[in-house]
Write a protein that holds these residues in place. Structure first.
Motif, PDB file in Angstrom:
ATOM      1  N   GLY A   3      13.053 113.525 109.685  1.00  0.00           N
ATOM      2  CA  GLY A   3      13.692 112.428 108.979  1.00  0.00           C
ATOM      3  C   GLY A   3      13.142 111.054 109.278  1.00  0.00           C
ATOM      4  O   GLY A   3      13.557 110.066 108.666  1.00  0.00           O
ATOM      5  N   GLU A   4      12.212 110.948 110.215  1.00  0.00           N
ATOM      6  CA  GLU A   4      11.628 109.652 110.567  1.00  0.00           C
ATOM      7  C   GLU A   4      10.317 109.439 109.799  1.00  0.00           C
ATOM      8  O   GLU A   4       9.615 110.391 109.477  1.00  0.00           O
ATOM      9  N   SER A   5       9.998 108.179 109.525  1.00  0.00           N
ATOM     10  CA  SER A   5       8.797 107.861 108.753  1.00  0.00           C
ATOM     11  C   SER A   5       8.197 106.559 109.241  1.00  0.00           C
ATOM     12  O   SER A   5       8.889 105.548 109.348  1.00  0.00           O
ATOM     13  N   CYS A   6       6.901 106.565 109.541  1.00  0.00           N
ATOM     14  CA  CYS A   6       6.282 105.311 109.953  1.00  0.00           C
ATOM     15  C   CYS A   6       6.066 104.403 108.745  1.00  0.00           C
ATOM     16  O   CYS A   6       6.002 103.173 108.886  1.00  0.00           O
ATOM     17  N   ARG A   7       5.992 104.979 107.571  1.00  0.00           N
ATOM     18  CA  ARG A   7       5.925 104.149 106.364  1.00  0.00           C
ATOM     19  C   ARG A   7       7.173 103.282 106.257  1.00  0.00           C
ATOM     20  O   ARG A   7       7.092 102.068 106.033  1.00  0.00           O
ATOM     21  N   GLU A   8       8.334 103.887 106.457  1.00  0.00           N
ATOM     22  CA  GLU A   8       9.586 103.138 106.419  1.00  0.00           C
ATOM     23  C   GLU A   8       9.646 102.142 107.573  1.00  0.00           C
ATOM     24  O   GLU A   8      10.109 101.003 107.404  1.00  0.00           O
ATOM     25  N   HIS A   9       9.154 102.546 108.739  1.00  0.00           N
ATOM     26  CA  HIS A   9       9.193 101.695 109.921  1.00  0.00           C
ATOM     27  C   HIS A   9       8.421 100.398 109.689  1.00  0.00           C
ATOM     28  O   HIS A   9       8.872  99.317 110.104  1.00  0.00           O
ATOM     29  N   TYR A  10       7.257 100.478 109.036  1.00  0.00           N
ATOM     30  CA  TYR A  10       6.429  99.293 108.851  1.00  0.00           C
ATOM     31  C   TYR A  10       6.685  98.574 107.533  1.00  0.00           C
ATOM     32  O   TYR A  10       6.258  97.430 107.361  1.00  0.00           O
ATOM     33  N   THR A  11       7.368  99.239 106.604  1.00  0.00           N
ATOM     34  CA  THR A  11       7.737  98.569 105.349  1.00  0.00           C
ATOM     35  C   THR A  11       8.999  97.738 105.536  1.00  0.00           C
ATOM     36  O   THR A  11       9.118  96.618 105.031  1.00  0.00           O
ATOM     37  N   ASN A  12       9.956  98.306 106.282  1.00  0.00           N
ATOM     38  CA  ASN A  12      11.195  97.599 106.618  1.00  0.00           C
ATOM     39  C   ASN A  12      11.349  97.626 108.134  1.00  0.00           C
ATOM     40  O   ASN A  12      12.150  98.388 108.679  1.00  0.00           O
ATOM     41  N   PRO A  13      10.560  96.799 108.824  1.00  0.00           N
ATOM     42  CA  PRO A  13      10.474  96.898 110.284  1.00  0.00           C
ATOM     43  C   PRO A  13      11.733  96.416 110.995  1.00  0.00           C
ATOM     44  O   PRO A  13      12.513  95.625 110.443  1.00  0.00           O
ATOM     45  N   PRO A  14      11.915  96.881 112.227  1.00  0.00           N
ATOM     46  CA  PRO A  14      13.022  96.369 113.038  1.00  0.00           C
ATOM     47  C   PRO A  14      12.802  94.891 113.352  1.00  0.00           C
ATOM     48  O   PRO A  14      11.678  94.381 113.238  1.00  0.00           O
ATOM     49  N   GLU A  15      13.850  94.209 113.724  1.00  0.00           N
ATOM     50  CA  GLU A  15      13.762  92.785 114.011  1.00  0.00           C
ATOM     51  C   GLU A  15      12.720  92.518 115.097  1.00  0.00           C
ATOM     52  O   GLU A  15      12.651  93.218 116.103  1.00  0.00           O
ATOM     53  N   GLY A  16      11.885  91.516 114.849  1.00  0.00           N
ATOM     54  CA  GLY A  16      10.862  91.154 115.819  1.00  0.00           C
ATOM     55  C   GLY A  16       9.514  91.788 115.566  1.00  0.00           C
ATOM     56  O   GLY A  16       8.538  91.455 116.248  1.00  0.00           O
ATOM     57  N   GLU A  17       9.415  92.697 114.588  1.00  0.00           N
ATOM     58  CA  GLU A  17       8.131  93.341 114.276  1.00  0.00           C
ATOM     59  C   GLU A  17       7.710  92.988 112.861  1.00  0.00           C
ATOM     60  O   GLU A  17       8.531  92.938 111.952  1.00  0.00           O
ATOM     61  N   GLU A  18       6.423  92.730 112.678  1.00  0.00           N
ATOM     62  CA  GLU A  18       5.898  92.359 111.369  1.00  0.00           C
ATOM     63  C   GLU A  18       5.894  93.558 110.416  1.00  0.00           C
ATOM     64  O   GLU A  18       5.644  94.692 110.829  1.00  0.00           O
ATOM     65  N   SER A  19       6.098  93.284 109.147  1.00  0.00           N
ATOM     66  CA  SER A  19       5.892  94.298 108.120  1.00  0.00           C
ATOM     67  C   SER A  19       4.395  94.445 107.894  1.00  0.00           C
ATOM     68  O   SER A  19       3.593  93.594 108.324  1.00  0.00           O
ATOM     69  N   ILE A  20       3.979  95.497 107.212  1.00  0.00           N
ATOM     70  CA  ILE A  20       2.558  95.686 106.951  1.00  0.00           C
ATOM     71  C   ILE A  20       2.017  94.551 106.080  1.00  0.00           C
ATOM     72  O   ILE A  20       0.882  94.098 106.255  1.00  0.00           O
TER      73      ILE A  20
END
Length: 346
Positions: free
Chosen positions: A168-185
């Motif tokens: 259920g985890e996706s790095c695409r989702e992680h970097y498209t809608n990143p957690p606070e403090g991390e840049e989006s792609i």
């Protein structure tokens, strides 16, 4: 090993350009004019890492932790230029360094992270590559292969491995809608563009008479992610197929496009190695791939474990290669870079 037809074509070009260049060299030139000065700048895709013999050699007091090797494209091109000089000998100054960012080319010191025989206190910081190469008005050619570590692509790859092992985890989702403090792609790519513009401006300022050649990244990921075996660390391991497609189309290709676009703005030559390497990605079988997978074949001095992680490639009799070119990959890049240098020196 370079394909025979490609090698013959390159040699034919070399002879033709050498004759042309020789006719243009003034008789009785002396000093710096007796040779061309070429500076190679870049990250691990330029330095070599685990392909060929270390430069400087293991045990040499001048080792700096940058992991330059004889098997990377600067060394391959240097040997071809020595055999077929473009009118005059070409002197190479190679200051590329594994893990270098765009800022490490231009104006920021780098602390190398080589895992190969590090000194007890760790590697000393090295000066920005523009400074190390001593670029000046006598520099004829500068080649630059950098950008991936500024995203950072390697860190993103490891995050995709981590999330790929979780349902259920996706790095695409992680970097498209990143957690606070991390840049989006999108933010990462915009920042890389600004940094690349600044870096090229400083290269041109330091070497005002040089022809600047930028080198893109090869097709390390397949055109169809379904070609990858997710059980195989010699390919892309646990990274989900959808994330592989996302990394290719939303990260790697746009990174190359950014480098090409900025290079064009400055009037510099961009070397495309992506197109010629399609079909030779990390998910191809040995003998076809030009890029090793997460684990792969490397020289014996290279580690089997990745410090700070659970990755142990020694369990499958491989070494940590983290999606970097092998000898065939560097031979392909060398053919394209050599051609670009010969044209630049006309």
């Amino acid at each position: 090993m370079r394909h025979p037809v490609s090698r013959l074509r390159t040699r034919a070009l070399a002879v033709g350009l050498a004759l042309t260049a020789a006719a243009l060299v003034p008789v009785g030139s002396a000093g710096a004019a007796d040779q061309y000065e070429w500076a190679a700048l870049g990250d691990s895709y330029t330095a070599g890492g685990f392909v060929g013999d270390p430069q400087p050699a293991l045990g040499d007091a001048s080792r700096d932790g940058c992991d330059r090797t004889t098997g990377a494209y600067p060394g391959l091109v240097e040997r071809e230029l020595d055999e077929f000089p473009p009118g005059k000998p070409v002197h190479l100054t190679n200051v590329s360094c594994g893990n270098a960012t765009i800022a490490n080319i231009a104006d920021t010191k780098q602390t190398p992270i080589s895992p190969v025989q590090p000194p007890a206190g760790g590697w000393a910081a090295v000066d920005p590559q523009i400074q190390r190469a001593e670029l000046n008005d006598q520099t004829d050619v500068v080649t630059i292969g950098v950008g991936g570590n500024s995203l950072p692509f390697g860190g993103m790859l490891l995050k995709c491995l981590e999330l790929g092992a979780k349902p259920g985890e996706s790095c695409r989702e992680h970097y498209t809608n990143p957690p606070e403090g991390e840049e989006s792609i999108q933010d990462k790519l915009a920042r890389v563009q600004d940094e690349y513009i600044d870096m090229l401006a400083k290269v041109h300022e330091a070497a005002p008479n040089a022809k600047v050649i930028t080198v893109g990244y090869p097709a390390v990921l397949p055109d169809e992610a379904s070609a990858c075996n997710r059980l195989s660390l010699t390919e892309l391991g646990s990274i989900k197929h959808a994330d592989i497609d996302w990394l290719r189309d939303t990260v790697l290709k746009p990174l190359n496009s950014t480098i090409q676009r900025v290079s064009s703005f400055f009037g510099d030559r961009y070397v495309d190695v992506y197109s010629s390497s399609v079909g030779h990605d990390a998910c191809q079988p040995a003998g076809t791939k030009w890029v090793e997978g997460i684990c792969g074949d490397a020289e014996d001095y290279w580690p089997t474990k990745l410090a700070g992680t659970a990755l142990n490639c020694g369990l499958i009799q491989k070494r940590v290669t983290l999606v970097h070119p092998n000898g065939a990959g560097y031979a392909n890049t060398a053919a394209h870079v050599e051609r670009a240098i010969r044209i630049a020196l006309l």
